[in-house]
Design a protein around this motif. Structure first.
Motif, PDB file in Angstrom:
ATOM      1  N   HIS A  75     -23.533   2.746  35.162  1.00 27.58           N
ATOM      2  CA  HIS A  75     -24.053   3.003  36.507  1.00 27.58           C
ATOM      3  C   HIS A  75     -23.086   2.484  37.569  1.00 27.58           C
ATOM      4  O   HIS A  75     -22.751   3.179  38.538  1.00 27.58           O
ATOM      5  N   GLU A  76     -22.604   1.248  37.391  1.00 27.61           N
ATOM      6  CA  GLU A  76     -21.662   0.661  38.347  1.00 27.61           C
ATOM      7  C   GLU A  76     -20.348   1.440  38.362  1.00 27.61           C
ATOM      8  O   GLU A  76     -19.750   1.656  39.418  1.00 27.61           O
ATOM      9  N   HIS A  79     -20.562   4.745  40.158  1.00 26.57           N
ATOM     10  CA  HIS A  79     -20.704   4.479  41.590  1.00 26.57           C
ATOM     11  C   HIS A  79     -19.359   4.126  42.212  1.00 26.57           C
ATOM     12  O   HIS A  79     -19.228   4.101  43.437  1.00 26.57           O
ATOM     13  N   GLU A 105     -23.800   9.185  30.260  1.00 24.49           N
ATOM     14  CA  GLU A 105     -23.650   8.648  31.606  1.00 24.49           C
ATOM     15  C   GLU A 105     -23.320   9.714  32.638  1.00 24.49           C
ATOM     16  O   GLU A 105     -23.817   9.670  33.770  1.00 24.49           O
ATOM     17  N   ALA A 109     -25.059  10.411  36.145  1.00 28.38           N
ATOM     18  CA  ALA A 109     -24.366  10.234  37.424  1.00 28.38           C
ATOM     19  C   ALA A 109     -24.558  11.441  38.329  1.00 28.38           C
ATOM     20  O   ALA A 109     -24.719  11.298  39.550  1.00 28.38           O
ATOM     21  N   HIS A 112     -27.897  11.130  39.716  1.00 26.35           N
ATOM     22  CA  HIS A 112     -28.167   9.836  40.344  1.00 26.35           C
ATOM     23  C   HIS A 112     -27.761   9.808  41.808  1.00 26.35           C
ATOM     24  O   HIS A 112     -28.437   9.184  42.629  1.00 26.35           O
TER      25      HIS A 112
END
Length: 349
Positions: A75-76, A79, A105, A109, A112
């Motif tokens: 997630h990081e 981002h 992922e 993303a 997200h």
């Protein structure tokens, strides 16, 4: 509508720290493998069954949180918050999150960024895979299956060169998205090969070090969307997400438990979100707005039992824009022309 605006924060808070990134990765790996290995040793020990079972259960839960933290790095990374180079940040994040079997992922993303742009609104893609799950047990059993199937499908489409349509773009070019999706499948195969090797060497180690934590993370991650947003029918700024401030939550989530702060400032790395929380308190935000904050660890799971549904429309703001920044700059002070070139700012398709 909220009258309060997001306070502008020091630019240094947005700058990823490579030392903190290394600490995050090492900590996540250790929290995954060490409790898993200890669980394996307990199973081989001569401890009575009444002592083995609770010890293995506790260690398995801890290992599950470690595996979940590897997903948080994903997630990081996507981002752009893990390391200073955004593309490298994404690659590291995708590699780390691929440790979670069946989770992709890049598919996450893609949706997200739209989740951030349209939080709790009708265009929030996080709502619909679980909108028919009304009971806590159905949410625990089915939410990760539903989400992971969507992410797998979207990642496969990207890998084949077809980018799924969303209203809001992720912060990477289409060529990057296709490359990252293909890497996602490669990294997933690498982790599965590692797990297969562990099973081959000792199937019991595979069960306790890999299989049980993988099962545990399914339930841990199943709670995520609900403990982040459940029970909040208001999509306004500082009212659309929960901040879970229990110290144990912070230990297990490396700061990502401050989810309200993350939605207000998605460009700030998770380990700085507790600091952001303190700054917002000092600036009076928590007095001006009834911010959803839960201080208890177990109480943080109450939203698992509450309504999670989209609202019609609320405050409309772009969370990826730097609050109160000059019109010519993006969230890291980069001129807009350069920001567009590196994909640092999302935009409507």
């Amino acid at each position: 509508m909220n009258n309060i605006q997001r306070p502008a924060l020091d630019r240094s808070l947005y700058e990823p720290s490579h030392l903190w990134a290394l600490a995050h990765f090492v900590y996540a790996l250790a929290l995954f493998f060490v409790p898993g290995y200890l669980s394996y040793q307990v199973a081989l020990s001569e401890l009575p069954l009444w002592a083995q079972i609770p010890a293995i259960a506790l260690l398995t839960i801890l290992a599950g949180y470690g595996l979940n933290l590897l997903g948080v790095i994903g997630h990081e990374g996507t981002h752009g918050n893990f390391v200073k180079n955004r593309r490298l940040s994404a690659v590291i994040g995708i590699f780390s999150a691929s440790a979670v079997v069946s989770y992709m992922e890049m598919g996450f993303a893609l949706s997200h960024w739209n989740h951030h742009r349209f939080t709790n609104q009708k265009d929030d893609p996080n709502v619909y895979p679980v909108e028919n799950l009304k009971t806590w047990w159905s949410r625990l059993l089915m939410s990760r299956i539903n989400y992971n199937l969507v992410y797998l499908k979207d990642t496969f489409s990207m890998a084949m060169g077809k980018i799924p349509a969303f209203k809001y773009k992720v912060a990477f070019t289409e060529a990057d998205q296709i490359l990252f999706a293909r890497l996602n499948f490669l990294f997933a195969a690498m982790w599965i090969a590692l797990y297969a090797a562990i099973f081959t060497i000792d199937w019991r180690a595979g069960v306790f070090v890999v299989a049980l934590p993988t099962l545990a993370v399914k339930f841990i991650a199943a709670c995520q969307i609900f403990i982040d947003h459940g029970g909040l029918d208001d999509d306004r700024l500082f009212r659309n997400s929960w901040s879970r401030t229990s110290p144990l939550m912070t230990i297990l989530f490396f700061g990502a438990n401050y989810h309200n702060e993350h939605h207000a400032y998605p460009g700030i790395p998770c380990y700085r979100l507790p600091q952001v929380h303190r700054i917002l308190r000092e600036k009076g935000v928590f007095e001006a707005v009834p911010v959803p904050v839960e201080r208890g660890f177990f109480k943080s799971f109450k939203p698992l039992f509450q309504v999670y549904a989209p609202t019609a429309k609320g405050d409309d703001f772009d969370p990826f824009e730097l609050p109160q920044a000059p019109a010519s700059s993006d969230e890291r002070g980069v001129p807009q022309a350069a920001a567009v070139a590196v994909g640092a700012v999302g935009s409507a398709r």
